[in-house]
Design a protein around this motif. Sequence first.
Motif, PDB file in Angstrom:
ATOM      1  N   ARG A   1       0.662   3.744  -6.989  1.00 52.39           N
ATOM      2  CA  ARG A   1       0.953   2.341  -7.277  1.00 52.39           C
ATOM      3  C   ARG A   1      -0.172   1.729  -8.107  1.00 52.39           C
ATOM      4  N   THR A   2      -1.403   2.036  -7.711  1.00 53.76           N
ATOM      5  CA  THR A   2      -2.552   1.490  -8.441  1.00 53.76           C
ATOM      6  C   THR A   2      -2.599   2.042  -9.858  1.00 53.76           C
TER       7      THR A   2
ATOM      8  N   GLN B   1      -8.320   6.580   0.790  1.00 55.08           N
ATOM      9  CA  GLN B   1      -7.605   5.880  -0.270  1.00 55.08           C
ATOM     10  C   GLN B   1      -8.241   6.136  -1.633  1.00 55.08           C
TER      11      GLN B   1
ATOM     12  N   ARG C   1     -12.441  -4.162  -6.881  1.00 55.69           N
ATOM     13  CA  ARG C   1     -11.493  -4.336  -5.784  1.00 55.69           C
ATOM     14  C   ARG C   1     -12.196  -4.529  -4.444  1.00 55.69           C
TER      15      ARG C   1
ATOM     16  N   ARG D   1     -12.772  -7.200  -2.875  1.00 57.51           N
ATOM     17  CA  ARG D   1     -12.030  -8.108  -2.024  1.00 57.51           C
ATOM     18  C   ARG D   1     -10.850  -7.405  -1.356  1.00 57.51           C
ATOM     19  N   GLU D   2     -10.162  -6.581  -2.151  1.00 50.02           N
ATOM     20  CA  GLU D   2      -9.048  -5.813  -1.581  1.00 50.02           C
ATOM     21  C   GLU D   2      -9.538  -4.957  -0.420  1.00 50.02           C
TER      22      GLU D   2
ATOM     23  N   ARG E   1       0.804   7.455  -2.124  1.00 50.59           N
ATOM     24  CA  ARG E   1       1.705   6.403  -2.595  1.00 50.59           C
ATOM     25  C   ARG E   1       0.913   5.206  -3.110  1.00 50.59           C
ATOM     26  N   MET E   2      -0.112   4.858  -2.344  1.00 44.25           N
ATOM     27  CA  MET E   2      -0.972   3.744  -2.731  1.00 44.25           C
ATOM     28  C   MET E   2      -1.644   4.028  -4.064  1.00 44.25           C
TER      29      MET E   2
ATOM     30  N   ILE F   1     -10.304   3.891   4.087  1.00 43.69           N
ATOM     31  CA  ILE F   1     -10.748   3.447   2.756  1.00 43.69           C
ATOM     32  C   ILE F   1     -11.239   4.653   1.952  1.00 43.69           C
TER      33      ILE F   1
ATOM     34  N   GLN G   1      -2.154   0.192 -13.777  1.00 44.37           N
ATOM     35  CA  GLN G   1      -3.180   0.150 -14.829  1.00 44.37           C
ATOM     36  C   GLN G   1      -3.050   1.385 -15.701  1.00 44.37           C
TER      37      GLN G   1
ATOM     38  N   ILE H   1     -10.033  -7.141   2.526  1.00 47.92           N
ATOM     39  CA  ILE H   1      -8.745  -7.477   3.150  1.00 47.92           C
ATOM     40  C   ILE H   1      -8.254  -6.318   3.997  1.00 47.92           C
ATOM     41  N   ARG H   2      -8.298  -5.123   3.401  1.00 43.03           N
ATOM     42  CA  ARG H   2      -7.809  -3.952   4.137  1.00 43.03           C
ATOM     43  C   ARG H   2      -8.602  -3.744   5.416  1.00 43.03           C
TER      44      ARG H   2
ATOM     45  N   GLU I   1       0.723   8.205   2.610  1.00 37.73           N
ATOM     46  CA  GLU I   1       0.537   6.784   2.336  1.00 37.73           C
ATOM     47  C   GLU I   1      -0.528   6.588   1.265  1.00 37.73           C
TER      48      GLU I   1
ATOM     49  N   LEU J   1     -14.921  -9.686   1.755  1.00 39.22           N
ATOM     50  CA  LEU J   1     -13.897 -10.746   1.717  1.00 39.22           C
ATOM     51  C   LEU J   1     -14.348 -11.932   0.890  1.00 39.22           C
TER      52      LEU J   1
END
Lengths: 413, 232
Positions: free
Chosen positions: A12-13, A337, A317, A319-320, A8-9, A334, A17, A323-324, A5, A410
């Motif tokens: 994507r990031t 990630q 990031r 805020r991201e 994959r994340m 985290i 960019q 959220i996570r 995961e 947040l």
Amino acid sequence: MRPLEAVRMALRTIRAQKLKSFFSLIGVLIGVTFLIAVVSIVQGMNRYMVERFANTLVGANTFELRQRPSITTGEVSDSVELEWRRRPRISYADADYVRARLTTPATFAKFCEDRVSVHYEGKVAKDIFLAGTDADYFAIRNYEITAGRAFTEQEVQTAQPVLVIGSELAEKLLPNVDPVGKTVQIGGLPYRVIGVVAKQGTLFGLSLDKFAVMPFSAQGRRLICPINILDALIVRTDNPTTMQRAMDETEALMRARRGLKPWQPNNFHFETAEGALGTWKKISRILFLALPGLVAISLVVGGIVIMNIMLMAVSERTREIGIRKALGARRRDILAQFVVESATLSGAGALLGIGFGLGLAFVVKAVTPLPAAVAPWSMLVGVALGVSVGIAAGVYPATRASRLDPIVALRAE
Amino acid sequence: MSTIIRILDLAREYRMGDERIYALRGVTLDIRRNEYVAIMGPSGSGKSTMMNLLGCLDTPTAGEYWLNGEEVSRLSDDALARVRNREIGFVFQTFNLLPRATALQNVELPLVYAGVRARDRRDRAVAALERVGLGHRLEHRPNELSGGQRQRVAIARALVNQPSILLADEPTGNLDSVTSEEIMRVFADLHAAGQTVIMVTHESDIAAHAERAVVLRDGRVESDRLTRGAAA
């Protein structure tokens, strides 16, 4: 969270960019490019030196008994040079003495060489290597005769003025005619061309086909060597073991013949393919020693760049991350990630570096006579280094990210 | 009906230099399963602190917080993350969707951290999006969606792990009145289906959608009563 995961994340990031990601991995890219290109080129050079340089100049399973080294690379000090010059030269008698007493089966050729001009009907070919030698020379050198024939032992014994020539000499001096049977002049003496040797190619861009071979006994020998004097006795055996044995025997024979006391050094020299590679081996060792340093510097720089990019990413990031965390990401999620993102980024840099490095190696191969030998281990090392640098560079930013307070994160813009 | 939240004398203080700020000064509150509660109060009343504590984003300096039978006020960071993942569905004023992820990916996120397998995740996320009426917007990114749609994605994300409580912080604060009504209808439907909903707001007409309103002032409960909506 599952490990896949995180990858994959990260992808994507990175995909989102592209340009920024590319710039951030330039350091790693350069490091790995270096690694791959240098290893490929040095290894290619190595193979070239072994296969072409050494074997062309000396030949496999072959040694030459000489007064002094003929292939020298690097500086030779005056005292060494003086000692070399004082040595007695190799005589016909020396050659016959060794030949008669050597017990190891071997093929022999007396050998003398110098540069001459060859004339034919008003045309002249300069800088032709003229060798005076025995009939077995062709076998020792693996020369393939494409037209006519080589000269025979009988022609050597009877000192026939016959000549076997290299393909480039044949093309330049005798174009559009069959060279076999033509008479050329060397030093005012006529020689009959009886054969042409197959194309040998080039060495460092120099043609290996501008030569002529005659019996060492032929009249023109005074052009290349004083009478009774040889540049070398060439000895070839079947395999490296017998070659070593033959060389040891020859050494003993020569020392006995010259009356050398046990404490006196040899006053003659053995030239081998191995020996001719000595200096090159020194150079390539230095390159291989310097390589880790070069690669390390760019990887450290690359790692610092990636760490900064990741620190920026963490603050951008925030805020991201908040959220996570609110949705249930633990610290280690985290952490994973961002470490994986950094490692993926750096790993991608390494892969690009491998591509660039291979490209560079092939460009070198295309524009120079050097081959490129790609070492698979260098690619593995490249990827491993890239990923390791990414992990190392990612840990600190990722730790910071994982420790963010979700409430504060947040609220971030 | 069983109690899902029990708060006993909950207090939260902050230190700013030498000064101590009392954001909550001892709040006691019970919320039963399937209640629809609005937590209200002017700014500085402690409702944000209350929201953070209820959402397990923060821990109290004193008092007890029992959530679904577990005392959560003294848990570690990672244990709190697990509680947030399983027990709480957040809906924020600013939606808080990941901008680069599709609606589906956003809704899948809590399931990622719950360790659910990819295929199950997708099925559950699709079901959650269909439940809020966005079954046709799975692959849209937040910037391709209207404000109301974004908040629906956020609600789907909050619901996807079947949490004990849906915790909404000013859920209509960034929406126009028509869209606000729409979101309030979604909340009403969820409540009708048995979901416990806690909504923090300062707007009394939004709070009126809940059946119970707890008003905070200066870190204490000022009033706790049924709303007109509940009476009707």
